[in-house]
Design an enzyme around this catalytic site. Structure first.
Site, short mmCIF file in Angstrom:
data_model
loop_
_atom_site.label_atom_id
_atom_site.label_comp_id
_atom_site.label_asym_id
_atom_site.label_seq_id
_atom_site.Cartn_x
_atom_site.Cartn_y
_atom_site.Cartn_z
N SER A 46 0.83 -1.21 0.00
CA SER A 46 0.00 0.00 0.00
C SER A 46 0.86 1.26 0.00
O SER A 46 0.44 2.31 -0.48
CB SER A 46 -0.94 0.01 1.21
OG SER A 46 -0.22 0.17 2.42
N LYS A 303 -9.28 -12.35 5.18
CA LYS A 303 -7.82 -12.41 5.15
C LYS A 303 -7.22 -11.16 4.52
O LYS A 303 -6.12 -10.74 4.87
CB LYS A 303 -7.37 -13.65 4.36
CG LYS A 303 -7.75 -14.96 5.03
CD LYS A 303 -7.39 -16.14 4.15
CE LYS A 303 -7.80 -17.46 4.82
NZ LYS A 303 -7.51 -18.62 3.95
N VAL A 305 -8.34 -7.29 2.25
CA VAL A 305 -9.23 -6.37 1.55
C VAL A 305 -8.36 -5.51 0.64
O VAL A 305 -7.35 -4.95 1.10
CB VAL A 305 -10.00 -5.45 2.54
CG1 VAL A 305 -10.87 -4.46 1.77
CG2 VAL A 305 -10.84 -6.27 3.49
N ASP A 540 -11.42 36.46 18.66
CA ASP A 540 -10.34 37.34 18.21
C ASP A 540 -9.54 37.93 19.37
O ASP A 540 -8.33 38.13 19.26
CB ASP A 540 -10.88 38.45 17.29
CG ASP A 540 -12.07 39.20 17.89
OD1 ASP A 540 -12.42 38.95 19.06
OD2 ASP A 540 -12.65 40.03 17.18
N CYS A 609 -20.54 50.19 29.84
CA CYS A 609 -19.41 49.29 29.58
C CYS A 609 -18.24 50.08 28.98
O CYS A 609 -18.43 51.15 28.39
CB CYS A 609 -19.80 48.18 28.61
SG CYS A 609 -21.16 47.15 29.15
#
Length: 745
Positions: A46, A303, A305, A540, A609
């Site tokens: 592979s 066994k 694939v 942020d 605020c």
């Protein structure tokens, strides 16, 4: 050889590039490089197959010989040589080298048998170079034969650490090999530490990732049904692959028995692959048959694939379990949850999709791990490759000078400076993709490990979710493609956005009013799926604090606070070197500290605020009031009719002597200063950093307020203006760079 200065580096790489151009002339312009690829089992094929396909596409440069040996040729292990034939490769030689027995003695005898048979094959083929993969005992026989017969060896996946006898075999092959292709930066460092010549090491990534990251199969359900049954759904089955540990066979057999018991109890459809041919595999198969796995309605025992189908099966599985290297390496490319059992892969680098059960000594531990992992989806990981390994390897092969002496040179300590290079011998920069979602603009940047913005892209931030997410994906894809041309290796994506963010899940929970249609938005999944990269998301203000911690004035400090003064007011808190998020991800909303009970209305719904006084929006509001009353402009000022009045006009008026503008700025600075005093009294940081476009206009007023209002014990705390140009982008990048380097090194 140490390359300390930029001048030395430049000369070094120029000389190497010149050498590369001369290689083809030295080897003869019509001389093809004869490459022998030897494959021993389904796993190494592979990794080798993508290279073989690459070699086959360039017949003008290469001549390919394929040698097949080992478990490929054994019926009990699926006769996997057939998949090589199905891939349309001509097998030059088949060597039966396995001595059956599946115990320690059989492994030794198999190595001996291969050593007896290989010399005739190599004498007949006479390859210029042999490509050997990995850490199997068959590969050791191949490398030993080639080295003793003066054939150059290219070793794939050297320098890695797993945790079993495979480590010893892998490192032994490294010492025999002349050239090395490694997959991770840690592996590269290990090879250098093992005294291998850095000029002969290529950091390419894993070849199998070239196939994994391009695996798009819309018909994956037919593959799932073929192997697991018609009634199985995607993400609702398990793939199990477990091998014996040759240094502790009895324990690994017991662990396999416990794994099967846990899978039976978990009651999900499971595809079980037979183990490899290592010592102990026969006993593991006996355990399977004793428990009736091959006839159990919930299990499919196979066994082999084919790799193309195996990719689809693990990509859409609810979980993979076992101790195969495939689980900790390849499966990360899909974000599939993995349970890694025991010590066989204990030293491997892994993505966050892997849950380790080191002491898998009870069925309950394994069952709990299944409950924790099954059905989750993690960010795609590219630790082991970026999908461009094969082109790098082919260039590397073309650069091999057959006229160079065959005898290896070892670079004994001191080890050469760590220089990351690709096959063209150009410095490759480890980088992050940084995204900044502002109220007006959407920015994407390629940021280097040193905090340099290599390239930046800016677009207006769209008003709708659909347009915005599409633009983010488009800009990131374009930036990632450009990064390759700029020789930057992207490690991940960091996103800075306004609002309240759950960084664990990568979700924007609630946005500010400046960014519309941006509540309960999953940013991580679409970017990770598109780019096959890990993705981090944060507020942020937090990103600004992270930028200061990595690149700015907070570097090395244990405790500090960052305040952003921009369109709004935000911030971030670093305590004991770590970012504070809070129990509901609402920590460091410093703009909403109340400094007056009867102050102006704030966008949050409250009043008084800091943001209602000192933000860019607040100054714009006051500037408009003055302008409407013809009290803003003074001599030397003008505002074009098509230009909106804003905070900068108020600042300009104050600088030109406008007393009312000066008073408004003083009030705004005082409000900010009172907020800083509250922070000093609450957090007692060692530094406060003012960031953003308004910071320099407030700094002196803030310091005056601290002198007048703060306790004497905190008056010595320094308040400074940030010297970072793009803190949001740098902070977004730092999430990627900090995490990936912490994991890799």
């Amino acid at each position: 050889r140490f390359l300390h200065s930029p001048l030395h580096r430049e000369l070094y790489f120029k000389n190497l590039s010149k050498r590369k151009k001369q290689v083809m002339e030295k080897n003869g312009n019509n001389r093809k490089l004869r490459v022998c690829v030897a494959t021993c089992n389904r796993a190494d094929y592979s990794k080798l197959a993508p290279i073989m396909f690459g070699i086959k596409t360039e017949p003008e440069f290469f001549e390919l010989d394929v040698v097949v040996l080992g478990s490929h040729l054994i019926d009990d292990y699926g006769n996997t040589y057939r998949m090589i034939e199905q891939d349309d490769f001509d097998i030059n030689t088949r060597l039966h080298t396995i001595v059956r027995g599946e115990d320690e003695a059989a492994m030794v005898e198999s190595v001996g048998l291969a050593l007896v048979k290989l010399p005739d094959v190599l004498n007949r083929l006479k390859p210029d170079i042999m490509i050997v993969h990995g850490d199997r005992f068959d590969a050791l026989a191949l490398a030993t034969s080639a080295a003793l017969m003066n054939i150059r060896i290219l070793h794939i996946e050297g320098g890695e650490v797993s945790g079993t006898i495979d480590d010893s075999i892998r490192h032994a092959i490294t010492k025999l090999a002349h050239y090395h292709v490694c997959c991770t930066r840690s592996a590269e460092q290990h090879l250098i530490s093992m005294c291998e010549d850095h000029d002969r090491i290529l950091l390419a990534g894993c070849p199998s990732y070239d196939k994994l990251l391009s695996a798009k199969n819309k018909d994956y359900m037919s593959i799932i049904r073929m192997w697991l049954g018609d009634d199985v759904k995607s993400k609702d089955y398990i793939v199990a692959l477990q091998h014996p540990v040759t240094t502790d066979i009895k324990h690994s057999i017991k662990m396999f028995e416990l794994t099967l018991d846990a899978l039976i109890s978990f009651n999900k459809r499971t595809l079980v692959l037979f183990p490899n041919i290592d010592a102990g595999s026969k006993e593991m198969v006996r355990v399977m048959r004793k428990k009736g796995i091959e006839h159990h309605p919930n299990f499919r025992a196979v066994k082999h694939v084919p790799f193309d189908q195996f990719i689809q099966l693990v990509a859409h599985a609810g979980c993979m379990i076992g101790n195969s290297s495939c689980g900790v390496r390849e499966v990360g490319a899909f974000g599939t949850p993995v349970i890694n059992l025991g010590t066989r892969q204990i030293g491997r680098e892994t993505g966050e999709n892997v849950l380790h059960v080191r002491d898998a000594d009870t069925q309950d531990k394994i069952l709990q791990a299944l409950h924790l992992q099954f059905g989750k989806q993690y960010p795609c990981s590219k630790i082991y490759g970026d999908g461009n390994a094969v082109p790098r390897i082919l260039k590397f092969l073309k650069s091999i000078d057959l006229q160079e002496p065959l005898q290896k040179k070892f670079c004994f300590p001191p080890v050469k400076e760590n220089i990351s290079q690709d096959i063209d011998h150009i410095l490759e920069t480890l980088s992050a993709l940084a995204v900044d979602l502002g109220g007006t603009n959407l920015r994407v940047a390629i940021v280097s490990m040193k905090g340099e913005i290599v390239k930046k892209y800016t677009q207006f931030n769209p008003k709708t979710y659909e347009e915005r997410i599409n633009l983010i994906l488009q800009m990131c894809v374009e930036a990632a493609a450009e990064a390759v041309k700029l020789n930057c290796r992207i490690l991940g994506v960091g996103i800075s956005t306004g609002g309240r963010v759950n960084p664990r899940e990568g979700i924007v929970l609630h946005s500010t009013k400046l960014i519309q249609e941006w509540n309960s938005v999953d940013l991580r999944t679409p970017l990770s799926d598109t780019l096959h990269l890990p993705v981090w998301v944060d507020n942020d203000g937090n990103c600004a604090a992270l930028a200061e911690r990595k690149f700015g004035q907070g570097k090395g400090l244990e405790n500090f606070v960052t305040l952003i003064t921009g369109t709004g007011i935000g911030g971030g808190i670093i305590h004991q070197h770590e970012l504070i998020h809070g129990s509901s991800f609402c920590a460091a909303e410093l703009g909403h500290l109340v400094v007056s009970l009867d102050g102006p209305d704030c966008s949050c719904g409250s009043h008084g605020c800091i943001e209602a006084y000192a933000s860019g929006m607040a100054l714009q509001r006051e500037a408009k009031k003055l302008h409407d009353e013809d009290l803003l402009l003074v001599e030397g000022m003008s505002v074009p009719k098509d230009e909106a009045v804003g905070a900068l006009h108020l600042i300009q008026a104050a600088k030109l002597g406008n007393a009312k503008a000066q008073s408004i700025l003083r009030t705004a600075g005082t409000a900010l200063g009172l907020g800083v005093v509250n922070i000093l009294h609450t957090m007692n940081p060692s530094l406060v950093i003012l960031s953003g476009v308004l910071a320099s206009h407030y700094i002196h007023i803030v310091k005056d307020v601290i002198r007048q209002q703060a306790l004497s014990s905190v008056q010595d705390v320094d308040v400074v203006v940030s010297d970072l140009v793009d803190p949001a982008l740098l902070g977004a990048a730092s999430m990627v760079l900090d995490y990936t380097t912490r994991r890799i090194y």
